[in-house]
Scaffold this motif. Structure first.
Motif, PDB file in Angstrom:
ATOM      1  N   LEU A  54       1.151  17.275   0.970  1.00 48.77           N
ATOM      2  CA  LEU A  54       0.270  17.849   2.221  1.00 48.77           C
ATOM      3  C   LEU A  54       0.141  19.386   1.738  1.00 48.77           C
ATOM      4  N   GLY A  89      -2.034  18.792  -2.387  1.00 49.49           N
ATOM      5  CA  GLY A  89      -3.062  17.931  -2.828  1.00 49.49           C
ATOM      6  C   GLY A  89      -2.673  17.311  -4.191  1.00 49.49           C
ATOM      7  N   TYR A 144      -1.734  13.196   1.416  1.00 46.33           N
ATOM      8  CA  TYR A 144      -2.676  14.714   1.488  1.00 46.33           C
ATOM      9  C   TYR A 144      -3.966  14.212   1.988  1.00 46.33           C
ATOM     10  N   GLY A 204      -3.943  15.208   5.797  1.00 45.23           N
ATOM     11  CA  GLY A 204      -4.413  16.928   5.425  1.00 45.23           C
ATOM     12  C   GLY A 204      -5.099  17.633   6.551  1.00 45.23           C
TER      13      GLY A 204
END
Length: 204
Positions: free
Chosen positions: A71, A74, A115, A119
């Motif tokens: 997270l 990336g 992610y 994210g």
């Protein structure tokens, strides 16, 4: 979750090494010079997490934190996790040299997937961000378990039951990782939001 030497077949090891090299190359290309300290800190957190064990019946499993690493980083999660796994192998004999590529993919690929999936939601208001962070922590461990199973089954079909046991044994770890990831993201949103992924569109 670390696969040791002498278990996987040659094709699986080669495939894992190739995927790890590709992911690491992408991660290094996307890594800004200003974020090197952040990557090093999260790599160290991933390294230390393996020393924290969660009792599960007569055995135990260790924390992973690949969801949190994914997270916050990336794609650079690939080189961060690769370095941490190499050090774990050197100091504690977790995994091995030939399995380093496979183990990196097992940990880093779920991190990047989480992610990409969650994210942006970290910038949402209220419970949405908390739920997204929990889901990332939970699913990163679940996907890692599934990848372990795929690596084992691709080597020998008789490993299917072992793979199911690995995933089932890590369900408590999935829940704990989800809680830890949600708590960390909530704390960072309050005190240091620039640690969170920097998307062009942010909901505040």
């Amino acid at each position: 979750m670390h696969i040791s030497e002498g278990i996987l077949s040659g094709p699986v090891l080669i495939s894992g090494a190739a995927l790890a090299a590709a992911g690491t190359a992408i991660g290094l290309r996307k890594l800004d010079y200003e974020k090197i300290a952040k990557v090093g800190m999260l790599s160290a957190a991933f390294f230390v997490a393996s020393l924290i064990h969660v009792p599960i019946g007569p055995s135990n499993a260790h924390l992973i934190l690949n969801g949190l690493v994914g997270l916050l980083l990336g794609w650079p999660a690939f080189p961060a996790i690769l370095v941490a796994l190499a050090l774990q192998g050197a100091f504690f004999q977790f995994g091995g040299v030939t399995t380093l590529g496979v183990n990196t993919v097992i940990m880093a690929l779920p991190a990047v997937i989480c992610y990409l999936a969650f994210g942006r939601l970290l910038w949402a208001r209220g419970r949405t961000a908390v739920a997204a962070a929990f889901a990332a922590g939970f699913l990163a461990v679940l996907l890692a378990g599934v990848l372990v199973g795929l690596a084992l089954v691709s080597t020998e079909e008789n490993f299917l039951e072992v793979s199911a046991l690995i995933v089932g044994a890590h369900i408590p770890v999935m829940i704990i990782e989800g809680i830890i990831t949600a708590a960390c993201v909530g704390f960072l949103k309050r005190v240091k939001p620039d640690m969170l992924p920097d998307f062009q569109t942010k909901e505040r």
